[in-house]
Write a protein that holds these residues in place. Structure first.
Motif, mmCIF file in Angstrom:
data_model
loop_
_atom_site.group_PDB
_atom_site.id
_atom_site.type_symbol
_atom_site.label_atom_id
_atom_site.label_comp_id
_atom_site.label_asym_id
_atom_site.label_seq_id
_atom_site.Cartn_x
_atom_site.Cartn_y
_atom_site.Cartn_z
ATOM 1 N N PRO A 367 0.804 -1.231 0.000
ATOM 2 C CA PRO A 367 0.000 0.000 0.000
ATOM 3 C C PRO A 367 0.832 1.274 0.000
ATOM 4 N N GLY A 368 2.164 1.152 0.172
ATOM 5 C CA GLY A 368 3.023 2.335 0.265
ATOM 6 C C GLY A 368 2.887 3.313 -0.891
ATOM 7 N N PRO A 369 3.027 2.862 -2.148
ATOM 8 C CA PRO A 369 2.882 3.799 -3.274
ATOM 9 C C PRO A 369 1.506 4.455 -3.328
ATOM 10 N N ARG A 370 0.475 3.733 -2.904
ATOM 11 C CA ARG A 370 -0.869 4.311 -2.894
ATOM 12 C C ARG A 370 -0.971 5.430 -1.857
ATOM 13 N N VAL A 371 -0.268 5.260 -0.751
ATOM 14 C CA VAL A 371 -0.264 6.308 0.271
ATOM 15 C C VAL A 371 0.376 7.572 -0.289
ATOM 16 N N GLU A 415 -4.904 7.891 8.716
ATOM 17 C CA GLU A 415 -5.212 6.507 9.046
ATOM 18 C C GLU A 415 -4.629 5.544 8.011
ATOM 19 N N VAL A 416 -4.694 5.926 6.739
ATOM 20 C CA VAL A 416 -4.128 5.068 5.695
ATOM 21 C C VAL A 416 -2.619 4.961 5.856
ATOM 22 N N SER A 421 1.942 1.450 7.358
ATOM 23 C CA SER A 421 3.154 1.177 8.138
ATOM 24 C C SER A 421 3.018 -0.122 8.922
ATOM 25 N N ILE A 422 1.809 -0.413 9.420
ATOM 26 C CA ILE A 422 1.598 -1.663 10.152
ATOM 27 C C ILE A 422 1.616 -2.850 9.195
ATOM 28 N N ALA A 423 0.982 -2.678 8.044
ATOM 29 C CA ALA A 423 0.951 -3.769 7.071
ATOM 30 C C ALA A 423 2.344 -4.124 6.576
ATOM 31 N N ALA A 424 3.252 -3.145 6.579
ATOM 32 C CA ALA A 424 4.621 -3.406 6.116
ATOM 33 C C ALA A 424 5.436 -4.181 7.134
ATOM 34 N N ALA A 474 -3.789 -2.385 13.595
ATOM 35 C CA ALA A 474 -4.344 -2.060 12.279
ATOM 36 C C ALA A 474 -5.839 -1.776 12.371
ATOM 37 N N LEU A 475 -6.524 -2.434 13.313
ATOM 38 C CA LEU A 475 -7.957 -2.198 13.456
ATOM 39 C C LEU A 475 -8.250 -0.759 13.861
ATOM 40 N N ALA A 476 -7.378 -0.170 14.662
ATOM 41 C CA ALA A 476 -7.591 1.215 15.075
ATOM 42 C C ALA A 476 -7.610 2.128 13.856
#
Length: 502
Positions: A367-371, A415-416, A421-424, A474-476
């Motif tokens: 998701p980094g490039p999308r951010v 939030e994104v 960062s958590i997904a990474a 990530a839920l937060a």
């Protein structure tokens, strides 16, 4: 305005590096022009070419940037030759200048590369008027431009190419139609008509410095897409020029072209232009005006009357742009804003989808490039909404809703960014609740884009559970996204027409 410049976030210190590299690249270009024996006129031309090469080239990848930079002389040198040949033929010169202006704006339909080449071509013609270029000077000026572009490219792509360590971000473009429905086509017509008005009235004010008015019209149109954006940009250009002229009385005139102090002021001005461009057009114009003032001092033609003339010509140019966008094929703020918000929401959707795949165990999803793309899109939304959130806007209700939209989009970006960062994190494990939450985020985006009924939006709002226990970080972020997207339904859908329209 000072707070906006010096308190504005600079993630990764990109603006600081952008400005510092510009000073280094332009200084190297001018120094090399001096070492090979070029005249002052050629050195100024080379410095401008280096500035434009570093400032206007914004392609997504380093490779694309290098190609565009290499094409700049191809676009600029023939224009320089035409401007020099037509120096003593006012009617033909003016007609060609307006044609270059219209073509430069129309070239934006081909994205960042077209924009860069169009700006370089226009500014080359402008510089020829500024320096009174004649055909005999062309060989030296050609050599200066080529040397300066090469020098600045050496700094940008060799010595300090920090972009290689950054994710590639495609510069977003607004949705386009066909013919006169295409924004770039409309703006090309507007710019040409506005430029003709500025040229005519500018020549009434001064038969020597009329090109300032045309230049002001041109730069008001750069990076704008609606009449609202153009109005705000025109105001900010005049404001920045007036402040810069005031500084010129205390800085440029006393210097009177002195070598070392002038070089220092130019370096500071270049840094200021690049550092403030992304956050304050007024302050960017302040630094541009100061730099032009001291350069006139070096050329030996600076006095108080010239500074006041620049204010008048700038006002004429801004007026030409304003009249053109109000009367000639206007592009509404509503249409442009709606397109950018939709793009931003689709990007949120893509971020959530990529994050869900990554958290589910995929090693290819990122998701980094999308951010990074979402950050750019939010900047475009801010630019589009600038007319409505401006303190002088009389539309108080719309101003309130526009600020609410911006605040909620800021929440989405925050939030994104946290979710990415958590997904990474390699330690992030799959959790069924994460997939469910990501799906709800995607559904919320789809519902906003479909503009369904208030009752259906209420169902999505009911699906948000802010009070639920959150034991996965990530839920937060996902719950925060759900809340922000649900809240966006109110300002975006509170009337038959988008309430942030203008």
């Amino acid at each position: 305005m000072l707070k906006r410049v010096f308190v504005a976030p600079d993630p990764g210190r990109v603006r600081l590096r952008f400005a510092s590299r510009a000073v280094l690249g332009i200084a190297l270009a001018v120094a090399l022009c001096g070492l090979v024996g070029h005249s002052l006129t050629a050195a100024i031309t080379g410095g401008l070419a280096a500035l434009l090469a570093l400032f206007t080239v914004t392609d997504a990848t380093v490779r694309q940037q290098a190609v565009t930079t290499a094409l700049l002389p191809v676009a600029g040198l023939p224009v320089l030759a035409v401007a020099a040949v037509l120096h003593d033929q006012p009617v033909a010169r003016d007609l060609v200048f307006l044609a270059v202006m219209g073509a430069g704006v129309y070239a934006r339909r081909w994205g960042p590369r077209g924009h860069s080449l169009g700006v370089f071509a226009f500014m080359t013609f402008f510089a020829a008027q500024f320096l009174h270029t004649v055909p005999q000077q062309l060989p030296e000026l050609y050599a200066a431009v080529l040397l300066s572009v090469a020098a600045s490219s050496t700094v940008r792509f060799g010595l300090w190419c920090y972009e290689r360590r950054l994710p590639a971000v495609a510069v977003p473009t607004a949705s386009e139609g066909r013919g006169l429905a295409r924004v770039t086509t409309r703006q090309a017509v507007q710019a040409t008509v506005g430029g003709a008005f500025a040229l005519g009235l500018g020549q009434v004010l001064s038969d020597q410095r009329w090109y300032w008015a045309v230049g002001a019209t041109w730069w008001v149109f750069v990076n704008t897409a609606s009449r609202g954006e153009t109005l705000v940009r025109g105001f900010r250009r005049v404001l920045g020029t007036v402040i810069g002229i005031a500084a010129g009385f205390f800085v440029a005139i006393p210097l009177d072209g002195a070598g070392a102090p002038t070089a220092a002021i130019v370096a500071v001005s270049v840094f200021g232009i690049f550092y403030t461009a992304a956050v304050s057009y007024s302050w960017m114009m302040f630094f541009v005006t100061v730099m032009v003032g001291v350069l006139y001092g070096v050329l030996g033609v600076l006095d108080a009357s010239l500074l006041w003339l620049r204010v008048a010509e700038t006002a004429v140019g801004a007026l030409g742009a304003v009249l053109a966008v109000l009367v000639i094929l206007p592009v509404t703020t509503h249409a442009v804003t709606d397109a950018w918000i939709r793009k931003a929401l689709r990007c949120v959707h893509a971020c959530a989808a990529e994050a869900a795949e990554r958290l589910a165990g995929s090693h290819t999803a990122d998701p980094g490039p999308r951010v990074a793309e979402l950050e750019v899109l939010l900047g475009r939304v801010r630019l589009s909404l600038a007319p409505l959130v401006h303190p002088l806007s009389p539309l108080k209700a719309r101003r309130t809703r526009a600020r609410q939209v911006l605040a909620l989009l800021d929440d989405c970006v925050r939030e994104v960014r946290g979710l990415a960062s958590i997904a990474a994190d390699p330690a992030a494990s799959h959790d069924a609740r994460l997939s469910a939450a990501c799906s709800r985020v995607e559904e919320a985006v789809e519902e906003l884009l479909r503009q369904e009924s208030r009752e259906e939006r209420g169902a999505v709002r009911a699906g948000v559970q802010p009070g639920a226990a959150v034991d996965h970080p990530a839920l937060a972020h996902l719950h925060g996204l759900e809340r922000a997207l649900a809240d966006l339904a109110t300002p975006l859908h509170s009337s038959p027409r988008a309430p942030i329209a203008a």
